[in-house]
Design a protein around this motif. Structure first.
Motif, PDB file in Angstrom:
ATOM      1  N   VAL A   1     -10.184  -9.206  -0.142  1.00 19.42           N
ATOM      2  CA  VAL A   1      -9.240  -8.370  -0.875  1.00 19.42           C
ATOM      3  C   VAL A   1      -7.825  -8.785  -0.492  1.00 19.42           C
ATOM      4  O   VAL A   1      -7.556  -9.085   0.671  1.00 19.42           O
ATOM      5  CB  VAL A   1      -9.465  -6.882  -0.552  1.00 19.42           C
ATOM      6  N   ILE A   2      -6.905  -8.821  -1.481  1.00 23.02           N
ATOM      7  CA  ILE A   2      -5.505  -9.116  -1.159  1.00 23.02           C
ATOM      8  C   ILE A   2      -4.803  -7.824  -0.775  1.00 23.02           C
ATOM      9  O   ILE A   2      -5.234  -6.723  -1.142  1.00 23.02           O
ATOM     10  CB  ILE A   2      -4.790  -9.799  -2.344  1.00 23.02           C
ATOM     11  N   ASP A   3      -3.715  -7.925  -0.030  1.00 21.57           N
ATOM     12  CA  ASP A   3      -3.018  -6.739   0.482  1.00 21.57           C
ATOM     13  C   ASP A   3      -2.608  -5.748  -0.607  1.00 21.57           C
ATOM     14  O   ASP A   3      -2.812  -4.532  -0.451  1.00 21.57           O
ATOM     15  CB  ASP A   3      -1.792  -7.169   1.290  1.00 21.57           C
ATOM     16  N   PRO A   4      -2.007  -6.211  -1.734  1.00 24.47           N
ATOM     17  CA  PRO A   4      -1.598  -5.230  -2.752  1.00 24.47           C
ATOM     18  C   PRO A   4      -2.781  -4.425  -3.308  1.00 24.47           C
ATOM     19  O   PRO A   4      -2.672  -3.210  -3.525  1.00 24.47           O
ATOM     20  CB  PRO A   4      -0.963  -6.104  -3.842  1.00 24.47           C
ATOM     21  N   THR A   5      -3.916  -5.090  -3.513  1.00 21.78           N
ATOM     22  CA  THR A   5      -5.099  -4.389  -4.037  1.00 21.78           C
ATOM     23  C   THR A   5      -5.656  -3.421  -2.993  1.00 21.78           C
ATOM     24  O   THR A   5      -6.044  -2.286  -3.316  1.00 21.78           O
ATOM     25  CB  THR A   5      -6.180  -5.403  -4.437  1.00 21.78           C
ATOM     26  N   PHE A   6      -5.680  -3.863  -1.740  1.00 27.61           N
ATOM     27  CA  PHE A   6      -6.184  -2.983  -0.669  1.00 27.61           C
ATOM     28  C   PHE A   6      -5.358  -1.711  -0.581  1.00 27.61           C
ATOM     29  O   PHE A   6      -5.889  -0.605  -0.455  1.00 27.61           O
ATOM     30  CB  PHE A   6      -6.162  -3.740   0.660  1.00 27.61           C
TER      31      PHE A   6
END
Length: 281
Positions: free
Chosen positions: A236-241
């Motif tokens: 998962v990428i940070d913005p999605t997390f």
């Protein structure tokens, strides 16, 4: 026979001597005519000639001698005029050749200048086209990023407005600190928040994305190039997390349970369930 001596013969120039061959023929004619006149003359003339020791009996008058010299002068003048004419023709030919050479050199310089200008213009056009293409690519990338941010925000808003499922008191369950325990704990939390998903669907995607390594990170894909590499069990990428983080779990993206629940929350919003995901998402 002995030819008569011509007065003034010593004053012949080099030009006169050049025409001597032609003058000799004229002189012979003069002498022949003079001989005829002398033969048809008085006996006293022959006698006088014999008296002075001239066996031919011919005499050349001063007038005849002058005519012969004038004829030589005329022929010398013709030769001189011919030489002047030839020199003028050669000079003219040289001047015309010089003009043609100068014209050819000027044409070559002009052609070279035109070719150089054409190359310079082509290079400038290519540079402008490249700059325009790069600017368009940057603009598109910025627009795509903005659209993705808007999509993530909208999905986050849908997630926050979802009706929360009231949890019922449950006994405390202890989960093992391994992949099996992380998946089971995540399923329990997901059930409390109405997030769909199954053990098999989660396990299958974890094995594809990280092979079960909670510290996995992808530093080579487009997300990494954009400065937001994919992390954790479900990459998962940070913005999605941050947008799909599930309450009650850690805010550490590498936390196995937090990573699984956030990824399943995102999959539910975009694909219906993690069970429907069969490739990179």
């Amino acid at each position: 026979m002995q030819l008569p001596t011509i007065p003034k013969i010593g004053r012949l120039t080099k030009t006169h001597k050049i025409t001597a061959a032609g003058a000799a023929a004229a002189a012979a004619v003069v002498l022949a005519v003079t001989g005829l006149q002398a033969t048809g003359g008085t006996a006293s003339a022959s006698a006088s000639a014999a008296a002075v020791g001239d066996p031919t009996g011919f005499q050349v008058t001063a007038e005849q001698q002058a005519k012969s010299v004038n004829s030589i002068d005329a022929q010398a003048g013709v030769a001189k005029q011919r030489a002047v004419t030839e020199a003028a023709a050669k000079k003219k030919a040289a001047e015309e050749a010089a003009k043609k050479k100068a014209a050819a050199e000027a044409a070559a310089k002009k052609k070279a200048a035109q070719e150089a200008a054409a190359k310079k213009k082509a290079a400038a056009d290519a540079a402008a086209k490249k700059a325009a293409a790069e600017a368009a690519a940057k603009k598109k990338a910025a627009a795509d990023a903005a659209a993705q941010r808007a999509k993530d925000k909208a999905a986050a808003n849908r997630s926050t407005t979802r009706t929360a499922v009231q949890s019922t008191p449950q006994t405390t369950t202890t989960y093992s600190n391994d992949l099996d325990g992380w998946i089971k704990q995540s399923l329990a939390i997901m059930a409390q928040h109405g997030i769909p998903g199954s053990y098999d669907g989660i396990y299958r995607n974890i094995m594809r994305e990280s092979s079960g390594n909670p510290q996995a990170i992808n530093l080579y894909d487009s997300n990494a190039a954009a400065g937001i590499p994919s992390k954790g069990l479900l990459q998962v990428i940070d913005p999605t997390f941050q947008a799909y983080h599930v309450d009650g779990t850690s805010w550490d993206i590498y936390d196995p349970v937090a990573n699984i629940t956030a990824a399943c929350n995102y999959a539910a919003a975009n694909y219906g369930s993690m069970d429907n995901v069969d490739s990179a998402y």
